[in-house]
Design an enzyme around this catalytic site. Structure first.
Site, PDB file in Angstrom:
ATOM      1  N   PHE A   1       9.446  21.866  45.213  1.00 25.04           N
ATOM      2  CA  PHE A   1       9.367  21.908  46.670  1.00 25.04           C
ATOM      3  C   PHE A   1      10.735  22.283  47.231  1.00 25.04           C
ATOM      4  O   PHE A   1      11.754  21.698  46.848  1.00 25.04           O
ATOM      5  CB  PHE A   1       8.914  20.554  47.211  1.00 25.04           C
TER       6      PHE A   1
ATOM      7  N   ASP B   1      10.206  13.302  41.972  1.00 27.92           N
ATOM      8  CA  ASP B   1       9.663  13.329  43.330  1.00 27.92           C
ATOM      9  C   ASP B   1       8.160  13.075  43.219  1.00 27.92           C
ATOM     10  O   ASP B   1       7.439  13.842  42.580  1.00 27.92           O
ATOM     11  CB  ASP B   1       9.946  14.681  43.981  1.00 27.92           C
TER      12      ASP B   1
ATOM     13  N   TYR C   1       3.595   9.977  54.188  1.00 27.15           N
ATOM     14  CA  TYR C   1       2.601  10.513  55.136  1.00 27.15           C
ATOM     15  C   TYR C   1       1.565  11.424  54.504  1.00 27.15           C
ATOM     16  O   TYR C   1       0.737  11.982  55.206  1.00 27.15           O
ATOM     17  CB  TYR C   1       3.283  11.215  56.310  1.00 27.15           C
ATOM     18  N   LYS C   2       1.610  11.585  53.182  1.00 21.01           N
ATOM     19  CA  LYS C   2       0.589  12.408  52.535  1.00 21.01           C
ATOM     20  C   LYS C   2      -0.545  11.501  52.045  1.00 21.01           C
ATOM     21  O   LYS C   2      -1.311  10.996  52.834  1.00 21.01           O
ATOM     22  CB  LYS C   2       1.229  13.211  51.400  1.00 21.01           C
TER      23      LYS C   2
ATOM     24  N   ARG D   1      -4.853  26.308  49.290  1.00 19.45           N
ATOM     25  CA  ARG D   1      -4.625  24.982  48.720  1.00 19.45           C
ATOM     26  C   ARG D   1      -5.573  23.964  49.341  1.00 19.45           C
ATOM     27  O   ARG D   1      -5.683  23.875  50.562  1.00 19.45           O
ATOM     28  CB  ARG D   1      -3.175  24.577  48.984  1.00 19.45           C
TER      29      ARG D   1
END
Lengths: 453, 453
Positions: free
Chosen positions: B155, B224, B249-250, B412
């Site tokens: 990322f 991560d 928040y995912k 995705r």
């Protein structure tokens, strides 16, 4: 002639800012003199926060990045803060915590000084060299400017961050008393890092004069505005300050742990990178490129994803302060608020002196308006903690700060002119008189000393 | 025999976790396959957040530090995260953003490696020397371990932070493809920094095996978990990982920009300081001492004042995931959720293969369960962006990620087993079929290419 309750009521009746108080939800039975720790709840906040939760998060979901302009929040709110601190639109971001922001700006200031001393650069005004990122390779430098100067009585978290950064970047943190400032400013100083209004004494620096003195020896200034933003007028650009950070949850009423802010003088903003180089500070954050390219200006001081709900609370708080702009067309919100703030703290000092004489209290905060923030601190050799506790039990919320070798323990009272009235000041002092005269605080002191643990 | 809508409905009817969906407010007309960008709103969150705003902030004010235990929040919520990532109580804090937390742990890992190579210390297992703060003086070191290795496809924000820290601390960031991992692990590697589940492909590393390989050459691992926590089982302690961070928040449903988390292996946690040394990470934060003394354990990874309202949202999200513990007594929440997650992604892959054959789609995500996160990515030479836009217009929310030299653009789709059902998968594929077969996406593509700007 001594001041009376009727005098205080008359002051409220004449107060042009009185209606600003209606913006807040003040708890029943509380006289709140602690807005310098945590500002009170704006009436608009619950509904706005509920809207962000239910609509922007709940219904909009990921689409709200576009439809609710989440990405613009740090800069849009930053523009509101700018109006309160003498900065221009586009110069401020609301983000992260005060401590994290201090790390960013102090790092940038130190890197700037190192870059200016790098071989081949002798002019103090030279832009940074090389890749434009301004982070010199560690070590090896025989820098003349090796000091970060701050006050021994600065807020501890500022000193902790500076201590860590100095060790990491090869600088020495030199702590002084405010009275030593003139002699401490030598050409060895890289950065002068000060809190504009002292958290414990309420003493305020002359930002313009101090900045000029720092610049005269080639030092950069980093200002912590935690007890200034929303409390006193601040003129960052007029003072030609270099870097500043501040807090969102004190006089800005942004809610517990609200995001903080960072300001960088435009002349530095586009030149130096701070090391917390997250996606939100990238020049093209949605391109997902593997290499970091800092955004132009203060945008590069953003790092990771910001708390959207907390930012909504902060905006409600900012709007309560900006509402004071309606009362002063030319001077902005803070000019109007400053007049009332000084009247409140003057009144408190006068009432304490008239009514608490002989009770062992000393005035810590400067009498000189030019040196006073929006708080009044009293010290006492004995019982300061217990007196504050007794006041809190009566609904008068101030706070206690421990003394040191130079000063006894402190009773601290903050006066947020947006919601504190003159009659509130009267009643607060009346409670203080009663706590002292009845010796009621000694019971709290007894309980503290003899608590079964 | 191909899969039918009735088959999908039967899977929902048999799903033991079906009731977990009732914890959420799902917008009308939306099939949400983007929980890997932003999790949906827990039904409990609006009321809990409103309570924190009105009661804890509005009424309790500064007293809520005690009465509402604000100070305990980062560790109390951290203990909840720990149950989802194979960590123990007291090992995790919820705080700041993912990027800021990565900066802290990567800095700590790099300092640890430098300290271990300092003169007089040859054993890889030696504790850090000197003041116990683990921040070596910059420069001068001829370190053998000069590399930070990560994936080119990691990322971007992770790479930005690593890029900055490597430059600052005198390391080199080496980017590789996952297939080069074995050869890249040499005794020059200080830290292997990986995202456990790749954000773009959904490919998952074998954390235990990779960590063992890194340790075999003396490297430390930084993981991560942004696309892992709440998505797949994670076993940090069992893998003997060194450092980890992740997103709130995912899949943890904490709300937009919810605080992130940091975990440090107990064997390292008390030894190294991270440089964001704010008051909340101090051993005695309320003593206001001028010098920093880091809290024991992971507490030192806290910095400034945390967003209390945002933490309340995160706790509601964490509770929705922990509710799955009731369905698996021994394996914890993630074991139960993993079974459903794999069934959902298997179904999606099967339906796409059965119904979209010949439409130019390729499967990016590994078929092997051991290598798959909780998402499925498809690539297409043409129109990926437009197809995603056409799906969103129909209420099927997934997202688009740009391709690169190795792979075309990507569609995705994230499958959060807490609230995505098998019938949802059917309808999502049905929409995809229609968008492709009718060519409806070409209109979006036309509009994009010919937009008047």
């Amino acid at each position: 002639m001594t001041t009376t309750l009727a005098d205080c009521r008359a002051l409220d009746a004449q107060d042009p800012l009185r209606t600003l108080r209606d913006q807040f939800t003040l708890p029943e039975g509380v006289l709140y003199l602690d807005g310098n720790s945590l500002g009170v709840l704006p009436k608009a906040a619950p509904a706005r926060i509920a809207e962000v939760v239910a609509k922007e998060w709940g219904e909009g979901l990921i689409r709200s990045w576009n439809t609710a302009s989440w990405f613009d929040l740090p800069q849009r709110l930053g523009d509101k803060v700018a109006r309160l601190i003498g900065a221009a639109p586009g110069e401020v971001v609301c983000t992260d915590s005060t401590s994290v922001n201090l790390y960013k700006v102090l790092f940038a200031a130190l890197s700037q000084q190192k870059a200016e001393e790098a071989p081949g650069r002798s002019q103090a005004s030279s832009p940074p060299s090389g890749d434009g990122l301004g982070v010199p390779s560690p070590g090896g430098s025989q820098s003349r400017r090796k000091l970060v100067v701050s006050e021994r009585s600065n807020f501890p978290t500022d000193l902790y961050i500076a201590e860590s950064l100095c060790r990491e970047r090869g600088f020495t943190l030199k702590l002084i008393d405010a009275s030593e400032l003139a002699t401490a400013l030598t050409d060895e100083v890289a950065v002068l890092m000060l809190t504009h209004v002292n958290y414990r004494t309420g003493a305020m620096h002359d930002m313009k004069a101090v900045t000029a003195a720092a610049h005269a020896v080639g030092a950069l200034t980093v200002w912590d505005l935690a007890h200034s933003a929303g409390a006193v007028p601040v003129a960052l650009n007029d003072s030609d300050a270099d870097y500043a950070i501040g807090c969102g949850y004190k006089y800005l009423n942004g809610g517990p742990g609200a995001p903080a802010f960072a300001w960088v003088n435009t002349k530095h903003a586009g030149q130096f990178e701070q090391p917390l180089s997250g996606w939100w500070g990238h020049a093209a954050p949605f391109e997902f490129t593997p290499h970091y390219r800092p955004a132009p200006g203060v945008g590069r001081y953003l790092c990771g994803t910001q708390p959207v709900i907390a930012l909504a609370g902060l905006e409600c708080g900012l709007d309560t302060v900006l509402a004071a702009e309606a009362f002063n067309g030319t001077g902005g919100a803070m000019a109007a608020l400053r007049t009332k703030s000084l009247a409140l703290t003057d009144l408190f000092i006068r009432l304490v002196e008239e009514r608490c004489a002989g009770q062992g209290l000393s005035l810590v905060t400067p009498r000189d308006h030019a040196q006073r923030g929006s708080q009044v601190c009293l010290s006492r050799e004995e019982g300061a903690y217990a007196i504050v506790q007794a006041l809190i039990a009566r609904g008068v919320i101030g706070d206690y700060r421990a003394g040191d070798s130079q000063m006894p323990d402190i009773l601290r009272f903050g006066f947020t002119p947006l919601y504190v009235g003159f009659e509130d000041v009267w009643h607060s002092v009346e409670h203080l008189v009663q706590v002292l005269e009845t010796g009621e605080w000694r019971r709290a002191e007894f309980n503290r000393k003899n608590a079964v643990t």
